[in-house]
Design an enzyme around this catalytic site. Structure first.
Site, short mmCIF file in Angstrom:
data_model
loop_
_atom_site.label_atom_id
_atom_site.label_comp_id
_atom_site.label_asym_id
_atom_site.label_seq_id
_atom_site.Cartn_x
_atom_site.Cartn_y
_atom_site.Cartn_z
N LYS A 10 0.83 -1.20 0.00
CA LYS A 10 0.00 0.00 0.00
C LYS A 10 0.88 1.27 0.00
CE LYS A 10 -3.94 -2.17 2.44
NZ LYS A 10 -4.79 -2.08 3.66
N PHE A 58 -15.55 3.63 7.76
CA PHE A 58 -14.18 4.05 7.42
C PHE A 58 -13.92 4.03 5.91
CE2 PHE A 58 -14.20 -0.50 8.50
CZ PHE A 58 -13.64 -1.07 7.37
N ARG A 91 -1.36 -14.52 4.37
CA ARG A 91 -2.15 -13.88 5.44
C ARG A 91 -1.42 -14.04 6.79
NH1 ARG A 91 -6.67 -10.46 4.49
NH2 ARG A 91 -7.28 -10.91 6.62
N THR A 97 -5.51 -7.69 10.68
CA THR A 97 -5.90 -6.42 10.05
C THR A 97 -5.55 -5.22 10.93
OG1 THR A 97 -7.75 -7.62 9.05
CG2 THR A 97 -7.87 -5.22 9.02
N ARG A 108 2.39 -6.54 9.32
CA ARG A 108 1.53 -5.47 9.85
C ARG A 108 1.87 -5.15 11.30
NH1 ARG A 108 -4.25 -7.58 7.35
NH2 ARG A 108 -4.20 -6.40 5.41
N ASN A 122 -1.94 -0.39 7.45
CA ASN A 122 -1.32 -1.68 7.73
C ASN A 122 -0.45 -2.23 6.59
OD1 ASN A 122 -3.41 -2.28 6.04
ND2 ASN A 122 -4.57 -3.50 7.51
N HIS A 125 -1.97 -5.27 1.55
CA HIS A 125 -3.23 -5.99 1.35
C HIS A 125 -2.88 -7.44 1.02
CE1 HIS A 125 -7.12 -7.22 -0.22
NE2 HIS A 125 -6.45 -7.76 -1.22
O1 CDP Z 1 -7.07 -6.13 4.74
P1 CDP Z 1 -7.87 -7.17 5.49
O2 CDP Z 1 -8.45 -8.24 4.58
O3 CDP Z 1 -7.11 -7.76 6.64
O4 CDP Z 1 -9.12 -6.40 6.18
P2 CDP Z 1 -10.51 -5.93 5.52
O5 CDP Z 1 -11.57 -6.18 6.54
O6 CDP Z 1 -10.69 -6.53 4.17
O7 CDP Z 1 -10.35 -4.35 5.40
C1 CDP Z 1 -9.63 -3.75 4.36
C2 CDP Z 1 -8.76 -2.65 4.93
O8 CDP Z 1 -9.60 -1.66 5.51
C3 CDP Z 1 -7.83 -3.06 6.06
O9 CDP Z 1 -6.64 -3.67 5.60
C4 CDP Z 1 -7.58 -1.74 6.76
O10 CDP Z 1 -6.61 -0.94 6.08
C5 CDP Z 1 -8.94 -1.06 6.63
N1 CDP Z 1 -9.78 -1.24 7.85
C6 CDP Z 1 -9.80 -0.24 8.81
O11 CDP Z 1 -9.11 0.78 8.65
N2 CDP Z 1 -10.59 -0.36 9.94
C7 CDP Z 1 -11.32 -1.49 10.13
N3 CDP Z 1 -12.07 -1.58 11.23
C8 CDP Z 1 -11.29 -2.51 9.18
C9 CDP Z 1 -10.50 -2.37 8.04
MG MG Z 2 -9.85 -8.08 3.09
#
Ligand code: CDP
Ligand code: MG
Length: 167
Positions: A10, A58, A91, A97, A108, A122, A125
């Site tokens: 990112k 968000f 992962r 996350t 992360r 973080n 992706h």
């Molecule tokens: O990236 P990941 O699959 O782990 O999480 P996601 O639920 O698919 O969310 C995508 C991205 O949104 C995350 O990697 C974070 O950068 C952001 N996010 C956030 O800022 N706050 C949250 N509560 C959940 C996600």
């Molecule tokens: Mg995701």
């Protein structure tokens, strides 16, 4: 099962000059890189990538993040990794996350942070299922950008198609 997964370094990863560190950590998986490039993320691409999160509070901040508006850096580095259990392997090394909850030895956990806005910055992706990986790889890469056959392709004539080529 051998499978493909999409990783995106990112804008914070590029801004913080972490590309080498992240690729080194990912190489611990012994997976193969079968696609890699640097992309300037448009609003449209960012929205498509995170379309499943559009109802989250968000989402607007997340869109600013992935399109580089938070970092003055709209480059990201998408990569496709291939191999046995690729999705879970990546992962695992990526970590949770929420960077505060992520194991500190994960990518992360080591490099992520939570912004004052609450957004999880973080660094990378990583696809979380094979359906998600397929959708995302098809969104970020053309078949010709991938070094092995991955999903079914078709050839179409595009007589009126305009394309930028080197002059
Ligand atoms: O990236 P990941 O699959 O782990 O999480 P996601 O639920 O698919 O969310 C995508 C991205 O949104 C995350 O990697 C974070 O950068 C952001 N996010 C956030 O800022 N706050 C949250 N509560 C959940 C996600
Ligand atoms: Mg995701």
């Amino acid at each position: 099962m051998e499978q493909a997964t999409l990783v995106i370094i990112k804008p914070d990863g590029l801004k913080k000059s972490l590309t080498g560190n992240i690729l080194t950590r990912l190489s611990e998986t012994k997976l193969k890189i079968i696609g890699a490039k640097v992309v300037a993320v448009t609003e449209d691409l960012g929205k498509k990538h995170y379309s499943h999160l559009q109802d989250q509070p968000f989402f607007d901040e997340l869109l600013k993040y992935i399109t580089g508006k938070l970092h003055g850096e709209n480059r990201v580095m998408p990569l496709v990794y291939w191999g046995e259990n690729a999705i879970n392997k990546v992962r695992e090394i990526a970590g949770a996350t929420n960077p505060e909850e992520a194991n500190p030895v994960t990518i992360r956990g080591a490099y992520g942070r939570i912004l004052t806005s609450g957004l999880f910055e973080n660094v990378i992706h990583a696809s979380s299922s094979s359906d998600e990986a397929e959708r995302e790889i098809k969104l970020w890469f053309s078949p010709v950008d991938i070094s092995r056959p991955l999903y079914p392709v078709e050839e179409i004539e595009q007589p009126s198609h305009k394309e930028k080529v080197w002059r």
